[in-house]
Write a protein that holds these residues in place. Structure first.
Motif: not given
Length: 276
Positions: A93-114
């Motif tokens: 997911e990108k915020d084009l105005a801030k030029q930042s992004l959130n990367f989401k992916q599941r590891i085992a049963r949990d979904q993490y975001v950085y």
């Protein structure tokens, strides 16, 4: 009359910007470095509205939708999703105005975001080429242990593209790494009512990227120990779910089957898009 036309123009402009565009790319990937001639091909979506965007695979969207329906009906039939496994099992997911992004992916049963900045340290090259109906120009940058080439077009004034990339003076029509392990080629586009994301369950766990990569590596080295440790952290045999109830832990045979699937999957993905 001029006033009325002006109001109509504003309404049309607001309606246009309330819409989004779905860009459909063909992703070609070599996830297994021991089988370089075996390419995995699937469709991926980039939804953009000019301010934000979301990138994910068509198969993931279908799979997550079916899984959500199964959880509601409590009728789990894995045959419905066996052909929907995706190499691109993450969401960007990108915020084009801030030029930042959130990367989401599941590891085992949990979904993490950085969160991180959109990688846009591009060197724009003089080379130009026509790809389909688009006049494109080449750019290059190093990211994630790979050298990437992008062909962008100013015909589409959106500073976005597949995966985490963006920041060029137009839409990325083609993206590939120097080894040809990963490539994304624009196939088609169409207007949609708004940005759409795959269905998900539970809450995202926010984490720093380096911590996420450490967890991912730990899981890949020993999935069983990782899952057992997480199960103990969550209180042993039961885990809370998004609906507020309790979900029974898998029985030993289910755990053994799950472990085998995970190990086979990990071994077949030894050439990730970002090298650890």
């Amino acid at each position: 009359m001029k006033y009325i036309l002006g109001i109509i123009g504003v309404i049309i402009s607001q309606f246009a910007f309330s819409q989004a565009t779905r860009f459909v790319y063909q992703a070609s990937m070599t996830p297994d470095s021991t089988k370089v001639t075996e390419k995995k091909i699937e469709k991926v979506y980039l939804h953009v509205d000019g301010q934000k965007s979301v990138f994910y695979s068509e198969n993931k969207a279908k799979r997550d939708s079916i899984m959500a329906r199964m959880r509601q009906t409590k009728n789990f039939d894995r045959s419905q999703i066996q052909d929907l496994r995706s190499i691109i099992d993450y969401i960007v997911e990108k915020d084009l105005a801030k030029q930042s992004l959130n990367f989401k992916q599941r590891i085992a049963r949990d979904q993490y975001v950085y969160e991180e900045q959109i990688p846009n340290a591009w060197k724009i090259l003089p080379e130009t080429v026509k790809i389909g109906n688009y006049h494109t120009q080449k750019a290059e940058q190093d990211y994630g242990g790979r050298t990437w080439y992008a062909w962008f077009t100013t015909d589409v004034p959106l500073q976005d593209g597949p995966y985490k990339f963006g920041g060029l003076p137009g839409l990325i029509v083609k993206l590939e790494d120097s080894k040809g392990d990963y490539s994304f080629d624009l196939m088609e586009s169409k207007k949609i009512a708004g940005i759409q994301s795959p269905e998900s369950r539970g809450q995202d766990i926010s984490i720093k990227k380096d911590k996420f990569l450490a967890l991912q590596k730990k899981f890949q080295q020993d999935p069983s120990s990782f899952m057992n440790a997480n199960s103990n952290r969550m209180g042993g045999g039961q885990r809370g779910n998004a609906g507020g109830g309790q979900q029974q832990a898998p029985n030993p045979q289910q755990m053994q089957d799950m472990q085998k699937r995970m190990l086979d999957d990990i071994r077949s993905r030894n050439n990730p898009i970002e090298k650890l």
